[in-house]
Design an enzyme around this catalytic site. Structure first.
Site, PDB file in Angstrom:
ATOM      1  N   SER A  93       4.764  -0.792   6.979  1.00  4.52           N
ATOM      2  CA  SER A  93       4.750  -0.799   5.451  1.00  4.52           C
ATOM      3  C   SER A  93       5.710  -2.418   5.054  1.00  4.52           C
ATOM      4  O   SER A  93       5.217  -3.466   5.690  1.00  4.52           O
ATOM      5  CB  SER A  93       5.252  -0.220   5.213  1.00  4.52           C
ATOM      6  OG  SER A  93       5.407   0.543   3.781  1.00  4.52           O
ATOM      7  N   ASP A 141      -5.132   4.072   0.860  1.00  2.09           N
ATOM      8  CA  ASP A 141      -3.624   4.080   0.932  1.00  2.09           C
ATOM      9  C   ASP A 141      -3.398   3.559  -0.843  1.00  2.09           C
ATOM     10  O   ASP A 141      -3.781   3.189  -1.424  1.00  2.09           O
ATOM     11  CB  ASP A 141      -3.489   3.050   1.784  1.00  2.09           C
ATOM     12  CG  ASP A 141      -2.022   2.717   1.791  1.00  2.09           C
ATOM     13  OD1 ASP A 141      -1.190   3.358   0.784  1.00  2.09           O
ATOM     14  OD2 ASP A 141      -1.457   1.286   2.401  1.00  2.09           O
ATOM     15  N   HIS A 188      -1.109   5.858   2.957  1.00  4.65           N
ATOM     16  CA  HIS A 188      -0.590   5.122   3.545  1.00  4.65           C
ATOM     17  C   HIS A 188      -0.382   5.330   5.303  1.00  4.65           C
ATOM     18  O   HIS A 188       0.308   4.274   5.902  1.00  4.65           O
ATOM     19  CB  HIS A 188       0.805   4.980   2.352  1.00  4.65           C
ATOM     20  CG  HIS A 188       1.537   3.913   2.996  1.00  4.65           C
ATOM     21  ND1 HIS A 188       1.310   2.216   3.094  1.00  4.65           N
ATOM     22  CD2 HIS A 188       3.070   3.708   3.198  1.00  4.65           C
ATOM     23  CE1 HIS A 188       2.468   1.747   3.241  1.00  4.65           C
ATOM     24  NE2 HIS A 188       3.284   2.513   3.636  1.00  4.65           N
TER      25      HIS A 188
END
Length: 732
Positions: free
Chosen positions: A603, A678, A710
């Site tokens: 991320s 995602d 995600h």
């Protein structure tokens, strides 16, 4: 590659960086080695090596309840010993109406206690929801549920539940089996993909976790209404059907139109709904809804689109009309209210507000005219959890970083201010639950050497130890874990690190190192928890002869506003400077092979990994970037514009962090990993980076998880980390 002036400055500072004295957990080099199935969440044996815990532990009035085997255990908190009442799944089955038996009686179902009724619990069964009165030992109501039912929210007395189905909001009252949801009231009827009711809004930023808010007595329900019609949808493709299906994700990207949110209030007695008259502009953030104890006023923390101003406004619950602005908070960087008003016990006009206005998150006492009575807590530390009040409402309880940024302790302070008192002085991480009446706490404690300890304390009267978990790693080889501080690139800010040493470490040998990075807001990776917060994959790589290093750079959580806000409008620059100071520290260790340094993150950490590989390709040989933000223009408004401002206002900052423009700088081996569905960092990011690399004639590797969002969760997480492990062992 030509160095920027900024890079030259921080490299000269890092050259002077030395580590301050560190501590270490001694290795246990004898014993068996772990597998990923044992170390990773989702692994077949993970919970055999996870510190023992108390299932479902929570308060019910001044009693605490939990599940043990097939029993629900009901204990009185007296500060000395457990006064235990047990109720088994078999006992419960005997009370259930015909046709509502559990399919198995070997375990008690999961449950939650309700805010009001001291003996009321809601049981989550395979057939639906069961209301159960623990004190009277009887089933009080039933709700049928199905997979289309979402966002369940129980009224304070537990006799009603709000829920969302097909974008509309309903309220059901419990009844006989088969009647629960069929007797529901439709609060809204025009819900659609572009018009959503009763769901969390604003991308779940600003502490927003749900979309419905019961009034204290349960007579009204406030709810979010989100119009997404002005947001251009991003396709999320499900490849599992014979003909792939595309579903729209209404994802407002930085600099583009945002969704419009309003707040409705449904009155159960009249069936009438009113909407708050929040006025113009429509593009703002309505956050942290809270009711007055008398149910007459709904308070909203309203944040402007620029996110540099927060108004705490009061609205009439009967009419929706604006009443007053209590106060306004501004910040030259950004404001981020995360907590609603908390009223003092028995008071309708005094409340606690959390704010970072002095640079640290603290507690402030206000009245409902907007008058600041006093700042209650003060100091260069953060209140991380406001727990509540003592029975008289004269003392406040909270968790904070006062002892250390690496620790959390539970404190009390007089509401008039003064010195704090540490009620959990043992060094480490205390996660606490205060009883509803404020007389007792459940303390779940961990430290580098304590896997888990659960204590029930009757404040001022004594404690009872409910659990002392055994070391789950006994019989297995464990690497040495070192912790300490290095100096940030500014030459004056200490940064905390953890370093997992290679198993069977020999100081005469050279070892490769992997830097695990996040670096962004709302994350702290180095804490005084079990194993010094070292993750299972770190241990796995240590078994394979790698060291794993993590440092919490400036920009990360729980060190105050200035520590975090230094990244404002220039994401990736300060964090990278600090990470490179960490690399300089590693290079100063005689055992580190400076030609074999890798980096991995997910991320924001995926953004940092890619950025480090492109900027410092002469340092990092291998990188693995998961779910990476590549172009912040394509990230959502709420998070992106808070830290970057809008692209129209900060084109230079967005341009400097746009990794698409630097695809040609890739030198080492970089693998990008992305979940195909995602909804947080949309797939577009890494796909466009691949396209940029094709045009630049650079050659990253790529791996897609078609069924994941995600994060790759569940059993597939073992596969993910085996993939990452193989990449590093093949190339580093």
């Amino acid at each position: 590659m030509k160095k920027t002036i900024f890079q030259q400055l921080f490299l000269s500072v890092c050259a002077l960086t030395v580590a301050l004295p560190c501590s270490a957990q001694s290795p246990e080099t004898s014993g068996k080695e772990f597998t990923l199935e044992q170390l990773m969440p989702g692994g077949k044996e993970f919970y055999n090596f996870y510190p023992e815990y108390v299932v479902g532990l929570q308060w019910m009035g001044d009693n605490y309840v939990f599940i043990e085997g097939d029993d629900l255990v009901f204990n009185k908190a007296n500060g000395k010993s457990a006064q235990t009442t047990r109720f088994s799944a078999a006992d419960l089955n005997a009370l259930m109406p015909e046709g509502c038996k559990f399919q198995t009686t070997d375990a008690f179902p999961s449950f939650r206690t309700l805010d009001a009724g001291r003996g009321q619990v809601v049981l989550f069964t395979q057939r639906g929801l069961v209301g159960f009165d623990m004190l009277a030992r009887k089933v009080t109501y039933l709700f049928d549920t199905n997979e289309e039912t979402a966002s369940l929210d129980f009224s304070p007395v537990g006799d009603r539940v709000a829920y969302v189905r097909n974008h509309n909001l309903y309220i059901a009252r419990g009844g006989k089996l088969g009647e629960g949801m069929s007797r529901a009231i439709a609060v809204t009827i025009d819900g659609a993909e572009t018009l959503v009711y009763g769901q969390a809004v604003h991308q779940r930023e600003f502490g927003i976790e749900k979309g419905t808010f019961w009034s204290p007595k349960g007579s009204c329900l406030a709810f979010y209404r989100m119009d997404q019609s002005m947001v251009k949808p991003t396709p999320i493709v499900d490849y599992h059907p014979l003909e792939a299906e595309s579903k729209p994700l209404y994802y407002p990207m930085a600099g583009t139109p945002s969704h419009h949110v309003t707040v409705g209030i449904y009155h159960l007695a009249t069936g009438k709904t009113v909407y708050l008259q929040t006025g113009e502009p429509k593009e703002k953030f309505l956050t942290n809804l809270s009711w007055s104890p008398d149910e007459n006023i709904l308070y909203v923390a309203e944040v402007n689109r620029a996110q540099n101003e927060c108004k705490v406004n009061a609205y009439d619950a009967e009419t929706g009309r604006f009443v007053r602005t209590l106060f306004v908070e501004t910040d030259k960087h950004y404001v981020e209210p995360l907590h609603p008003l908390t009223f003092l016990p028995g008071s309708n006009n005094q409340f606690i507000w959390q704010s970072r206005r002095d640079g640290w998150n603290h507690l402030y006492l206000y009245d409902t005219t907007g008058r600041l009575i006093r700042q209650v807590t003060k100091g260069e530390w953060e209140v991380t959890n406001f727990a509540g009040f003592d029975p008289k409402g004269t003392r406040l309880y909270f968790e904070s970083t006062e002892a250390s940024p690496l620790e959390r302790h539970f404190y009390c302070i007089d509401i008039k201010g003064g010195k704090t008192k540490d009620l959990t002085p043992e060094s480490g991480m205390h996660r606490t639950q205060l009883s509803p009446d404020g007389s007792a706490i459940i303390d779940i404690f961990q430290s580098p050497t304590v896997p888990r300890k659960v204590t029930v304390t009757n404040i001022g009267k004594g404690s009872y130890t409910l659990l002392e978990a055994k070391n789950p790693d006994t019989g297995y080889a464990m690497p040495e874990i070192r912790t300490g501080t290095i100096m940030a690139a500014d030459g004056q800010t200490p940064l905390y690190y953890k370093l997992t040493m290679p198993l069977h470490f020999d100081p005469a040998k050279k070892y490769p190192v992997i830097v695990y990075v996040y670096g962004g807001p709302h994350a702290q990776l180095v804490t005084k928890t079990w194993r010094s917060s070292v993750g299972g994959w770190d241990i796995y790589m240590a078994q394979k002869g790698y060291a794993v290093f993590t440092v919490d750079s400036r920009g990360s959580a729980n060190r105050g506003a200035a520590f975090e806000q230094v990244i404002h409008r220039r994401l990736g620059q300060t964090e990278m400077a600090d990470q490179m100071c960490g690399v300089d520290f590693l290079k100063s260790q005689s055992w580190v092979d400076a030609d074999r340094i890798g980096v991995h993150g997910w991320s924001y950490g995926g953004f940092m990994t890619t950025n480090l590989m492109l900027t410092h390709g002469d340092v990092f040989k291998v990188g693995v970037a998961g779910g990476p933000v590549i172009d912040w223009n394509r990230y959502e408004i709420m998070y992106g514009e808070r830290y970057f401002d809008a692209p129209q206002e900060n084109p230079e900052g967005y341009d400097a962090a746009n990794l698409l423009k630097r695809a040609g700088d890739l030198k080492g081996r970089l693998m990008l990993i992305h979940g195909a569905i995602d909804p947080v960092v949309v797939w577009q990011h890494s796909l466009l980076f691949l396209d940029a690399c094709v045009k630049a004639r650079t050659y990253p590797d790529y791996y897609v998880y078609p069924s994941h969002e995600h994060n790759v969760m569940g059993p597939d997480r073992v596969h993910l980390y085996e993939t990452i492990t193989r990449y590093f062992t093949d190339h580093l």
